[in-house]
Write a protein that holds these residues in place. Structure first.
Motif, PDB file in Angstrom:
ATOM      1  N   ALA A 116      62.261  -6.141  20.545  1.00 23.30           N
ATOM      2  CA  ALA A 116      61.562  -4.854  20.471  1.00 23.30           C
ATOM      3  C   ALA A 116      60.426  -4.978  19.459  1.00 23.30           C
ATOM      4  O   ALA A 116      60.641  -5.427  18.339  1.00 23.30           O
ATOM      5  N   CYS A 117      59.223  -4.591  19.859  1.00 23.53           N
ATOM      6  CA  CYS A 117      58.052  -4.637  18.985  1.00 23.53           C
ATOM      7  C   CYS A 117      57.330  -3.301  19.053  1.00 23.53           C
ATOM      8  O   CYS A 117      57.337  -2.635  20.080  1.00 23.53           O
ATOM      9  N   THR A 118      56.680  -2.937  17.937  1.00 19.42           N
ATOM     10  CA  THR A 118      55.952  -1.666  17.904  1.00 19.42           C
ATOM     11  C   THR A 118      54.459  -1.856  17.666  1.00 19.42           C
ATOM     12  O   THR A 118      53.735  -0.877  17.555  1.00 19.42           O
ATOM     13  N   SER A 119      54.007  -3.094  17.578  1.00 20.99           N
ATOM     14  CA  SER A 119      52.576  -3.332  17.375  1.00 20.99           C
ATOM     15  C   SER A 119      52.144  -4.579  18.133  1.00 20.99           C
ATOM     16  O   SER A 119      52.960  -5.437  18.458  1.00 20.99           O
ATOM     17  N   GLY A 120      50.859  -4.659  18.390  1.00 25.92           N
ATOM     18  CA  GLY A 120      50.317  -5.827  19.066  1.00 25.92           C
ATOM     19  C   GLY A 120      50.520  -7.095  18.261  1.00 25.92           C
ATOM     20  O   GLY A 120      50.801  -8.157  18.808  1.00 25.92           O
ATOM     21  N   ALA A 121      50.409  -6.991  16.938  1.00 26.93           N
ATOM     22  CA  ALA A 121      50.603  -8.161  16.072  1.00 26.93           C
ATOM     23  C   ALA A 121      52.034  -8.678  16.180  1.00 26.93           C
ATOM     24  O   ALA A 121      52.264  -9.896  16.221  1.00 26.93           O
ATOM     25  N   GLN A 122      53.014  -7.774  16.250  1.00 26.29           N
ATOM     26  CA  GLN A 122      54.413  -8.195  16.411  1.00 26.29           C
ATOM     27  C   GLN A 122      54.621  -8.884  17.755  1.00 26.29           C
ATOM     28  O   GLN A 122      55.345  -9.877  17.844  1.00 26.29           O
ATOM     29  N   VAL A 123      53.991  -8.369  18.785  1.00 21.27           N
ATOM     30  CA  VAL A 123      54.105  -8.977  20.117  1.00 21.27           C
ATOM     31  C   VAL A 123      53.556 -10.405  20.085  1.00 21.27           C
ATOM     32  O   VAL A 123      54.189 -11.341  20.571  1.00 21.27           O
ATOM     33  N   LEU A 124      52.375 -10.576  19.512  1.00 18.68           N
ATOM     34  CA  LEU A 124      51.759 -11.903  19.456  1.00 18.68           C
ATOM     35  C   LEU A 124      52.589 -12.868  18.629  1.00 18.68           C
ATOM     36  O   LEU A 124      52.745 -14.033  18.996  1.00 18.68           O
ATOM     37  N   ALA A 125      53.157 -12.402  17.512  1.00 18.14           N
ATOM     38  CA  ALA A 125      54.011 -13.249  16.676  1.00 18.14           C
ATOM     39  C   ALA A 125      55.267 -13.664  17.433  1.00 18.14           C
ATOM     40  O   ALA A 125      55.677 -14.834  17.397  1.00 18.14           O
ATOM     41  N   ALA A 126      55.887 -12.714  18.138  1.00 19.77           N
ATOM     42  CA  ALA A 126      57.092 -13.030  18.916  1.00 19.77           C
ATOM     43  C   ALA A 126      56.763 -13.999  20.046  1.00 19.77           C
ATOM     44  O   ALA A 126      57.507 -14.948  20.305  1.00 19.77           O
ATOM     45  N   ALA A 127      55.629 -13.781  20.713  1.00 19.77           N
ATOM     46  CA  ALA A 127      55.236 -14.637  21.834  1.00 19.77           C
ATOM     47  C   ALA A 127      54.979 -16.070  21.379  1.00 19.77           C
ATOM     48  O   ALA A 127      55.291 -17.019  22.099  1.00 19.77           O
ATOM     49  N   GLU A 128      54.433 -16.228  20.185  1.00 20.83           N
ATOM     50  CA  GLU A 128      54.165 -17.578  19.664  1.00 20.83           C
ATOM     51  C   GLU A 128      55.449 -18.361  19.443  1.00 20.83           C
ATOM     52  O   GLU A 128      55.459 -19.584  19.554  1.00 20.83           O
ATOM     53  N   SER A 129      56.541 -17.657  19.132  1.00 25.57           N
ATOM     54  CA  SER A 129      57.801 -18.345  18.852  1.00 25.57           C
ATOM     55  C   SER A 129      58.652 -18.559  20.106  1.00 25.57           C
ATOM     56  O   SER A 129      59.710 -19.165  20.025  1.00 25.57           O
TER      57      SER A 129
END
Length: 166
Positions: free
Chosen positions: A31-44
């Motif tokens: 679960a993410c609430t910001s675009g930055a969190q999405v990008l960080a999760a996607a990188e991992s």
């Protein structure tokens, strides 16, 4: 199984989508609430699906584009920044998205029906499996150097053994 990222600006919305997906056997779901969190999760992660809303608070701003048009960064910008191993499912009111805005995404309209969400996720996962299978079975493309080397070797064999090409 591919990872799923539930990305909505409201934490409750992200949590609700995450709970629905987990309840129906989809793991892992982030679960993410910001675009930055999405990008960080996607990188991992190795790839998967991003289920998202219309916009994120940290990705909305006005940018001068080509000196003429004002472009609002939102899901289009997020889609562009995501690794190519991710697909995007947009959940929003049809009035908020147009064909141009949603290129490269699958869209579900609000209000959301759980069975539509689940069947769309299943369809996207099956499409990912087919693409992976197709990519694995397709012969690899030879580089220009390899093609040239093969032509030279073929010419050498034809010359030494007095063979024709067939």
């Amino acid at each position: 199984m591919a990872s799923i990222i539930a990305a909505f600006s409201k934490p409750q919305d992200a949590g609700n989508i995450r709970a629905i997906l987990r309840k129906n056997g989809y793991e892992p779901v982030f679960a993410c609430t910001s675009g930055a969190q999405v990008l960080a999760a996607a990188e991992s992660l190795n790839g998967g699906i991003v289920v998202c809303g219309f916009r994120f608070e940290d990705m909305v701003g006005e940018v001068l584009f080509d000196g003429q048009d004002i472009f609002k960064m939102s899901r289009e910008e997020l889609r562009r920044l995501l690794p190519s191993s991710f697909d995007m499912l947009l959940i929003a009111s049809p009035a908020k998205w147009s064909k141009r805005d949603t290129e490269g995404m699958i869209c579900l309209s609000m209000p959301l029906k759980v069975h539509e969400l689940l069947s769309t996720i299943e369809m996207m996962l099956e499409a990912r499996k087919r693409r992976k299978r197709r990519k694995r079975t397709r012969p690899q493309e030879r580089s220009a150097e390899e093609k040239e080397l093969i032509l030279k070797a073929k010419a050498l064999l034809m010359d030494r053994n007095t063979m024709t090409e067939p």
